[in-house]
Design a protein around this motif. Sequence first.
Motif, short mmCIF file in Angstrom:
data_model
loop_
_atom_site.label_atom_id
_atom_site.label_comp_id
_atom_site.label_asym_id
_atom_site.label_seq_id
_atom_site.Cartn_x
_atom_site.Cartn_y
_atom_site.Cartn_z
N CYS A 140 0.83 -1.22 0.00
CA CYS A 140 0.00 0.00 0.00
C CYS A 140 0.85 1.26 0.00
O CYS A 140 0.32 2.35 -0.07
N GLY B 105 2.39 2.83 2.24
CA GLY B 105 2.21 3.76 3.36
C GLY B 105 0.84 4.41 3.44
O GLY B 105 0.61 5.25 4.29
N ARG B 106 -0.07 4.02 2.55
CA ARG B 106 -1.42 4.61 2.63
C ARG B 106 -2.05 4.36 3.98
O ARG B 106 -2.83 5.17 4.47
N THR B 107 -1.78 3.20 4.56
CA THR B 107 -2.38 2.88 5.85
C THR B 107 -1.54 3.43 7.00
O THR B 107 -2.09 4.04 7.92
N ARG C 93 0.46 7.96 8.24
CA ARG C 93 -0.04 8.95 9.19
C ARG C 93 0.08 8.48 10.64
O ARG C 93 0.20 9.28 11.55
N LEU C 94 0.03 7.15 10.81
CA LEU C 94 0.22 6.61 12.16
C LEU C 94 1.67 6.79 12.58
O LEU C 94 1.97 7.17 13.72
#
Lengths: 409, 91
Positions: B44, B46-48, B51-52
Amino acid sequence: MSDVIVIGAGPAGLAGAIACAEFGLKVTVLDEFFRPGGRLLGQLYEEPSGNWWNGIKEAERLQQKTKDLAIDVRCGVSVFNLEKDELLWNVHTNAGSMKASYVLVATGSAEYPIPVPGWTLPGVMSIGAAQVMTNVHRVQVGKKGIIIGANILAFAILTELQLAGIQVDRIVLPEKSPISQEAGEPEEVLKSLLSAAHLAPSLLLRFGSVFMKNGLLRKIALNFYPKGGMKISGTPLQLRKAAMEIVGKKQVEGVRVVDITPNGATVPGSDKIYEADFVCIAGGLYPLTEITAVAGCPFQFVPELGGHIPVHSEWMETPLQGLFVAGNITGIEGGKIAMAQGTVAGLAIVKRSGKEAGSIDRLLQKSVDYVRDVRQHAPIQFNPGVDEGRQTMKELWVSKYGKEGKVIS
Amino acid sequence: MNDKDLLVCRCEEISDEEIREAIRQGARTITGIKRRTRAGMGLCQGRTCQRLVARILAEETGMKPEDIDPGTDRPPVKPVSFGVLGGVAND
């Protein structure tokens, strides 16, 4: 060759494509999903006026228009790179590369995850995934579910799940932590819900919105918040409970939940496991900007719009010549605003292309005003500070590039 | 389940603790954490987790969210076959 390539066939992209094609520009629209409509496809809710907003119908209406205007809509196409040679934008996709003078990036948003122990178990999904499975694929996501995270998107999708006959047992908050941030703090959650009070058919939220702008009254309300929660279309919203862990051996079997104080601290010894066979995590949305980033567009951090946003003018123009943006990539808002922004972007492309020199300025200004108008009357506000966020971006643009959107290349 | 084992990057199976350890070792950017741990280098991209990871970095270092660089997106931003990258359309 097309004059314009639109990336994303959601409300913003389709509206932008239509505006361009209406003035004679040749347009290609790309989308990685198998049918056009984007997030419109999942939307089904009753507006405060009593009318139903059926996103699928809306998507079909837009699709029919693209057919009437001979717009080339290609689905199942993923864009993996965007770069410019001297004159043209090169859009690289899994179905080959194509070139155009103008590109409108309308890639929308992605969901903010909230990691909870056990969140990789089968049966755990984002709330948006549950929406797509229910309303687009017509697949039942489970028999009885729990939603972790209380926000406007979660409420809208909750109703859709219920309309499909899927039971949602309760909505609880995630555990308060530096990662879950406001999503784990009952007072912050309550504050954000007040901007959509009409969607919550409960006395406290509906009538409370007037009183609860006052912080003290909000605290009192949370102190007396019923333990069982307040019902939102039949499902208890439990602002004083937090999910500690999703449990199950091979798939979701339940959620371990604890009581929390009004400021989100856990009450020791209050653990309880509630059974469920699916869990939805609702962390909210953030703009999906990768394509503009690889194209070299500058960004600005605007928290009210959802994070790092490609710098753009009120005409939805970026500082990169020929590159435009519209919809949730410019800030998290509803589908109607995305559509209105798409029209602005389309008309701005028409203007830059030199077509319709006479009337376009007036139409463009009208479309910019219309975005504000739609925003003012929007039934759902994802972020109460969205107006300030838009103002921040506008001022940034004017200070750097001037009012009419002087373009750097 | 122990919180330390909580997965943050699901694609590369990088835990919360591994990301904090990378920060303790001196990583101060999303890219620095990515280089040390592979968080955000999976399917992905870093799409998931991106932000974490940014929030963990803010928590560990006291940096402000606006001061955290979102990292560098590089093509291909979506998984594609080598054939497509090499210019052979339709895989």
